[in-house]
Write a protein that holds these residues in place. Sequence first.
Motif, PDB file in Angstrom:
ATOM      1  N   ASP A  66       0.842  -1.192   0.000  1.00  0.00           N
ATOM      2  CA  ASP A  66       0.000   0.000   0.000  1.00  0.00           C
ATOM      3  C   ASP A  66       0.878   1.242   0.000  1.00  0.00           C
ATOM      4  OD1 ASP A  66       0.765   0.463   2.802  1.00  0.00           O
ATOM      5  OD2 ASP A  66      -0.609  -1.180   3.247  1.00  0.00           O
ATOM      6  N   ALA A  67       0.247   2.371  -0.284  1.00  0.00           N
ATOM      7  CA  ALA A  67       0.993   3.627  -0.378  1.00  0.00           C
ATOM      8  C   ALA A  67       1.589   4.026   0.963  1.00  0.00           C
ATOM      9  CB  ALA A  67       0.075   4.727  -0.900  1.00  0.00           C
ATOM     10  N   GLU A  68       0.888   3.770   2.041  1.00  0.00           N
ATOM     11  CA  GLU A  68       1.401   4.125   3.364  1.00  0.00           C
ATOM     12  C   GLU A  68       2.749   3.455   3.630  1.00  0.00           C
ATOM     13  OE1 GLU A  68       0.059   3.956   8.096  1.00  0.00           O
ATOM     14  OE2 GLU A  68      -1.188   3.026   6.543  1.00  0.00           O
ATOM     15  N   SER A  69       2.865   2.177   3.267  1.00  0.00           N
ATOM     16  CA  SER A  69       4.125   1.461   3.457  1.00  0.00           C
ATOM     17  C   SER A  69       5.224   2.045   2.567  1.00  0.00           C
ATOM     18  CB  SER A  69       3.942  -0.026   3.134  1.00  0.00           C
ATOM     19  OG  SER A  69       2.954  -0.612   3.956  1.00  0.00           O
ATOM     20  N   ALA A  70       4.877   2.361   1.323  1.00  0.00           N
ATOM     21  CA  ALA A  70       5.866   2.927   0.405  1.00  0.00           C
ATOM     22  C   ALA A  70       6.368   4.273   0.899  1.00  0.00           C
ATOM     23  CB  ALA A  70       5.266   3.062  -0.990  1.00  0.00           C
ATOM     24  N   GLU A  78       3.314  16.590  -2.718  1.00  0.00           N
ATOM     25  CA  GLU A  78       1.882  16.552  -2.986  1.00  0.00           C
ATOM     26  C   GLU A  78       1.584  15.894  -4.325  1.00  0.00           C
ATOM     27  OE1 GLU A  78      -2.036  16.628  -2.618  1.00  0.00           O
ATOM     28  OE2 GLU A  78      -0.580  17.098  -1.038  1.00  0.00           O
ATOM     29  N   LEU A  79       2.449  16.119  -5.331  1.00  0.00           N
ATOM     30  CA  LEU A  79       2.245  15.487  -6.631  1.00  0.00           C
ATOM     31  C   LEU A  79       2.348  13.980  -6.521  1.00  0.00           C
ATOM     32  CD1 LEU A  79       1.860  15.517  -9.673  1.00  0.00           C
ATOM     33  CD2 LEU A  79       4.317  15.988  -9.914  1.00  0.00           C
ATOM     34  N   ALA A  80       3.306  13.497  -5.789  1.00  0.00           N
ATOM     35  CA  ALA A  80       3.456  12.049  -5.613  1.00  0.00           C
ATOM     36  C   ALA A  80       2.216  11.454  -4.962  1.00  0.00           C
ATOM     37  CB  ALA A  80       4.694  11.748  -4.776  1.00  0.00           C
ATOM     38  N   ARG A  81       1.665  12.152  -3.992  1.00  0.00           N
ATOM     39  CA  ARG A  81       0.461  11.639  -3.325  1.00  0.00           C
ATOM     40  C   ARG A  81      -0.729  11.605  -4.289  1.00  0.00           C
ATOM     41  NH1 ARG A  81       1.097  10.845   1.974  1.00  0.00           N
ATOM     42  NH2 ARG A  81       2.849  11.868   3.039  1.00  0.00           N
ATOM     43  N   ARG A  82      -0.837  12.614  -5.143  1.00  0.00           N
ATOM     44  CA  ARG A  82      -1.937  12.617  -6.113  1.00  0.00           C
ATOM     45  C   ARG A  82      -1.776  11.481  -7.118  1.00  0.00           C
ATOM     46  NH1 ARG A  82      -0.910  18.192  -6.751  1.00  0.00           N
ATOM     47  NH2 ARG A  82      -0.566  17.894  -8.988  1.00  0.00           N
ATOM     48  N   LEU A  83      -0.547  11.249  -7.585  1.00  0.00           N
ATOM     49  CA  LEU A  83      -0.295  10.155  -8.520  1.00  0.00           C
ATOM     50  C   LEU A  83      -0.583   8.805  -7.868  1.00  0.00           C
ATOM     51  CD1 LEU A  83       3.002  11.524 -10.074  1.00  0.00           C
ATOM     52  CD2 LEU A  83       0.880  11.096 -11.345  1.00  0.00           C
ATOM     53  N   ALA A  84      -0.190   8.655  -6.619  1.00  0.00           N
ATOM     54  CA  ALA A  84      -0.444   7.397  -5.911  1.00  0.00           C
ATOM     55  C   ALA A  84      -1.940   7.162  -5.754  1.00  0.00           C
ATOM     56  CB  ALA A  84       0.245   7.424  -4.551  1.00  0.00           C
ATOM     57  N   LEU A 201      -0.552  10.279 -17.270  1.00  0.00           N
ATOM     58  CA  LEU A 201       0.246  11.012 -16.290  1.00  0.00           C
ATOM     59  C   LEU A 201       0.037  12.508 -16.427  1.00  0.00           C
ATOM     60  CD1 LEU A 201       3.654   9.099 -16.501  1.00  0.00           C
ATOM     61  CD2 LEU A 201       2.002   8.998 -14.632  1.00  0.00           C
ATOM     62  N   ALA A 202      -0.010  12.989 -17.669  1.00  0.00           N
ATOM     63  CA  ALA A 202      -0.133  14.420 -17.920  1.00  0.00           C
ATOM     64  C   ALA A 202      -1.422  14.995 -17.344  1.00  0.00           C
ATOM     65  CB  ALA A 202      -0.043  14.700 -19.414  1.00  0.00           C
ATOM     66  N   GLU A 203      -2.447  14.167 -17.216  1.00  0.00           N
ATOM     67  CA  GLU A 203      -3.695  14.637 -16.611  1.00  0.00           C
ATOM     68  C   GLU A 203      -3.489  15.057 -15.160  1.00  0.00           C
ATOM     69  OE1 GLU A 203      -6.628  11.636 -17.046  1.00  0.00           O
ATOM     70  OE2 GLU A 203      -6.601  11.659 -19.241  1.00  0.00           O
TER      71      GLU A 203
END
Length: 323
Positions: A66-70, A78-84, A201-203
């Motif tokens: 899961d993302a929390e573990s990563a 913030e961008l990484a969190r939105r992509l995840a 991704l560009a979205e």
Amino acid sequence: MTERLEANDAGIARAAALLRAGGLVAFGTETVYGLGADATSDVAVARIFAAKERPRFNPLISHFPDAESAFAEAAPDELARRLAERFWPGPLTLVLPRRPGCTISDLAAAGLPSVAVRVPRGAVTTALLRAVGRPVAAPSANLSGKVSPSDAYHVLRGLSGRIDAVLDSGPCPVGVESTVLDLTGDSPVLLRPGGVTVEALAEICGPVSHPDDYADTLPAAPGRLASHYAPGLTVRLDATEVAPDEALLAFGPALPGGGLTWNLSPEGHLDEAASRLFAGLRFLDSEGARRGLARIAAMPIPRTGLGLAIRDRLRRAASPRPG
């Protein structure tokens, strides 16, 4: 003998136990089969490079349930969190700065201050990663340079006898590797196209750069520079003697005269040498600088097996630095 494990509770438990014990286990994801090892163990990660006959210590992707573990290992913006939120679980790998206290081994990260993290899709994969309870490094489960495997048969055809087990979860639905996106710089950089399209991704990101767009000014990124994250001290290769102003990176019986020495493997074992390489370079660099030494003299490494990967990393460390 490589075990073929069924994708049931018993098979998942056995695969997780092997990985926690330092073994190599291939497992299916939605993209391709990965060759898994405990990403926190230099020794286990070195076994990946040996099994694949991989000629370079390129950064490896660490997998999480899961993302929390990563994000406990890698520092997201913030961008990484939105992509995840949009693409995880799924075929997207994010390259992010290491967190302080990150447990992913230097060998898995190729000595870089960043780590590549992914949350793959699939009930069996998620169950396995939860059962392991550690980051799992997993490049494609094939010999280096060969076609990536999309089912367990492909894995066994190339790696039978080289790895401990394959967890057979059937064919992979995507069949191409994950997209790798570097978020360590000022703007997102596509390092590898894959299961998530640039348009998708560009979205979220807006325009996404490719390294070829600015090859002359490329920031340090996994495997992209001839000299990347080299030690502060210069490195001299294939040393057969040690000068008074040099630290010694030894392999096998150490050369006489080295006042500061790190032996990769006194017995000349390449897997041990691989697991100790990055720690050794860091130690000799910091302690050598403290003692006023000028260089690191690296003894010859065999041009076979893992020796090719070790030599490649040392060659990069010894390359002239950008002016």
